[in-house]
Design an enzyme around this catalytic site. Structure first.
Site, PDB file in Angstrom:
ATOM      1  N   TYR A 191       0.816  -1.209   0.000  1.00  0.00           N
ATOM      2  CA  TYR A 191       0.000   0.000   0.000  1.00  0.00           C
ATOM      3  C   TYR A 191       0.855   1.267   0.000  1.00  0.00           C
ATOM      4  CZ  TYR A 191      -3.984  -3.019   1.034  1.00  0.00           C
ATOM      5  OH  TYR A 191      -4.953  -3.985   0.964  1.00  0.00           O
ATOM      6  N   LYS A 238       5.246 -14.329   4.170  1.00  0.00           N
ATOM      7  CA  LYS A 238       5.565 -15.122   2.986  1.00  0.00           C
ATOM      8  C   LYS A 238       7.062 -15.052   2.749  1.00  0.00           C
ATOM      9  CE  LYS A 238       4.078 -17.668  -0.486  1.00  0.00           C
ATOM     10  NZ  LYS A 238       3.521 -19.017  -0.242  1.00  0.00           N
ATOM     11  N   ASP A 271      -0.518 -18.379   3.171  1.00  0.00           N
ATOM     12  CA  ASP A 271      -1.478 -19.288   2.559  1.00  0.00           C
ATOM     13  C   ASP A 271      -1.884 -20.401   3.517  1.00  0.00           C
ATOM     14  OD1 ASP A 271       1.253 -19.570   2.091  1.00  0.00           O
ATOM     15  OD2 ASP A 271       0.992 -21.013   0.493  1.00  0.00           O
ATOM     16  N   ASP A 295      -5.162  -7.049   5.355  1.00  0.00           N
ATOM     17  CA  ASP A 295      -6.401  -6.702   4.678  1.00  0.00           C
ATOM     18  C   ASP A 295      -7.176  -7.964   4.306  1.00  0.00           C
ATOM     19  OD1 ASP A 295      -8.350  -5.209   3.487  1.00  0.00           O
ATOM     20  OD2 ASP A 295      -7.081  -4.305   1.967  1.00  0.00           O
ATOM     21  N   ASP A 299     -10.815  -9.767   6.347  1.00  0.00           N
ATOM     22  CA  ASP A 299     -12.069 -10.126   5.691  1.00  0.00           C
ATOM     23  C   ASP A 299     -12.365 -11.606   5.835  1.00  0.00           C
ATOM     24  OD1 ASP A 299     -12.156  -7.488   4.964  1.00  0.00           O
ATOM     25  OD2 ASP A 299     -12.615  -7.865   2.862  1.00  0.00           O
TER      26      ASP A 299
END
Length: 400
Positions: A191, A238, A271, A295, A299
């Site tokens: 971002y 990651k 993941d 983010d 959700d």
């Protein structure tokens, strides 16, 4: 006794403020969302009636606090109106400094390029803001500027985004034991807004990870866990692929973890973390991660507990600055129809009130809201009911 308790509270406040943190940090002890309700309903009758909580004022509860209010776009004005109605029903000593015209779009529908200066100055002056989502386009010609939501967090250096996803009594979901806090780095990563077209058809987007930002969000996560009786912090990454960027984030987390031997520390690849969240969310407690992962995981966790309409969040900066907002977007498809579920912003208001030390008011709103949902008589459409936003809010007010 009262003098001793006040002194203890003052000492706790000073210890927290020394690190720029609120004593409440947005939520109470582990299981808070359901535990206060369960304690309240332990003597409930067969008809599901709830015992009223006794309100015991504490020193400072009567001091008026000015809070910046940004209703935002879409359903923002409707859900913020619900929040102010509930706060006013409690006669909480809050004065709203409103910016009803603040929007993510210009009058011609084009996206705005910057947050109005008077809005930023108001938040800096008041140090606390309650905000509806500002509209953001999916695509912009000028990639040097981002959505006003992201720009506002960056300009105010609100470096930690705190999302609390928890199972709500009375709502049936796949899992009934979810109680997860996501601490998301809020100022950099993907971002950062650094994108350009190298040659036609080739775009480069830069991910920025710094030691400073990673260290302070890791420290916030561990401080939160310590002060809220949480037992474990999981760093999500990651680093197996982005060895330098996410490797630096992990190194910062590991360094901070050494300072908190009573908190269990673990690491999960993003993941795998998502799969494990879906399979068994009860294994997680506090999650800390870079911006984009936060983010996505926020959700995902919202989906575990019933949706974005139920998930609160607050953005935290240094020296007690905070901006509370719901996780959901502007929902233009239902805007202006009195259909929106205001739960997410009401719970965000609860986090905000705890942050500024208005714990008594926060508890009463939380208990009134959760008991309304558990009762099941005044639910909005996304929760399987037929009530309007107004009816739902009035029902919450009746239980305060």
């Amino acid at each position: 006794f009262h003098g001793a308790m006040a002194a203890m509270a003052a000492i706790k406040g000073m210890m927290c403020s020394a690190r720029g943190l609120s004593p409440a940090l947005g939520a109470v002890a582990r299981g808070s969302a359901g535990s206060s309700l369960r304690a309240m309903t332990s003597g409930a009758g067969a008809n599901g009636d709830f015992h009223r909580m006794t309100y015991v004022p504490r020193p400072g509860d009567g001091q008026t606090k000015t809070i910046t209010l940004l209703p935002g776009d879409g359903i923002g004005p409707e859900v913020t109106r619900c929040a102010t109605q509930v706060v006013e029903a409690l006669k909480a000593p809050i004065r709203w400094e409103r910016f009803d015209e603040a929007s993510g779009a210009n009058e011609d529908g084009t996206p705005k390029e910057e947050v109005p200066t008077d809005v930023v100055e108001s938040i800096r002056r008041n140090r606390v803001c309650l905000k509806g989502t500002l509209w953001a386009p999916l695509y912009k010609e000028n990639t040097n500027t981002q959505s006003l939501n992201v720009m506002l967090r960056k300009e105010l250096d609100l470096y930690a985004n705190l999302v609390h996803a928890f199972s709500i009594p009375g709502l049936k979901t796949r899992h009934d034991d979810v109680d997860i806090v996501i601490v998301r780095e809020n100022t950099e990563g993907e971002y950062s807004g650094l994108e350009h077209e190298v040659v036609p058809g080739v775009v480069e987007s830069l991910k920025v990870i710094t030691e400073k930002a990673s260290t302070r969000v890791a420290e916030y996560a561990f401080e939160y866990a310590t002060k809220n009786n949480r037992k474990k912090v999981t760093s999500v990454h990651k680093a197996n692929i982005m060895k330098k960027a996410d490797g630096l984030f992990l190194a910062c987390c590991r360094k901070i973890a050494e300072e908190y031997p009573d908190i269990t520390y673990e690491e999960k690849i993003i993941d795998n973390c998502c799969m494990q969240l879906v399979k068994d969310p009860s294994q997680f407690d506090v999650l800390v991660m870079p911006n984009l992962y936060g983010d996505i995981v926020s959700d995902l966790c919202a989906g575990l507990v019933g949706g974005l309409g139920l998930t609160p969040s607050i953005n935290i900066g240094d020296n007690g600055m905070a901006l509370a907002e719901a996780v959901h977007g502007t929902a233009p498809d239902i805007a202006g129809q009195d259909l929106a579920n205001p739960t997410a912003l009401l719970l965000s208001s609860v986090m905000m009130l705890r942050h500024i030390g208005f714990t008594s008011y926060a508890d009463r709103i939380e208990n009134g809201l959760l008991s309304t949902i558990a009762e099941g008589k005044h639910l909005t459409g996304d929760l399987g009911g037929r009530s309007s936003t107004t009816d739902f809010t009035n029902a919450v007010c009746d239980k305060l």
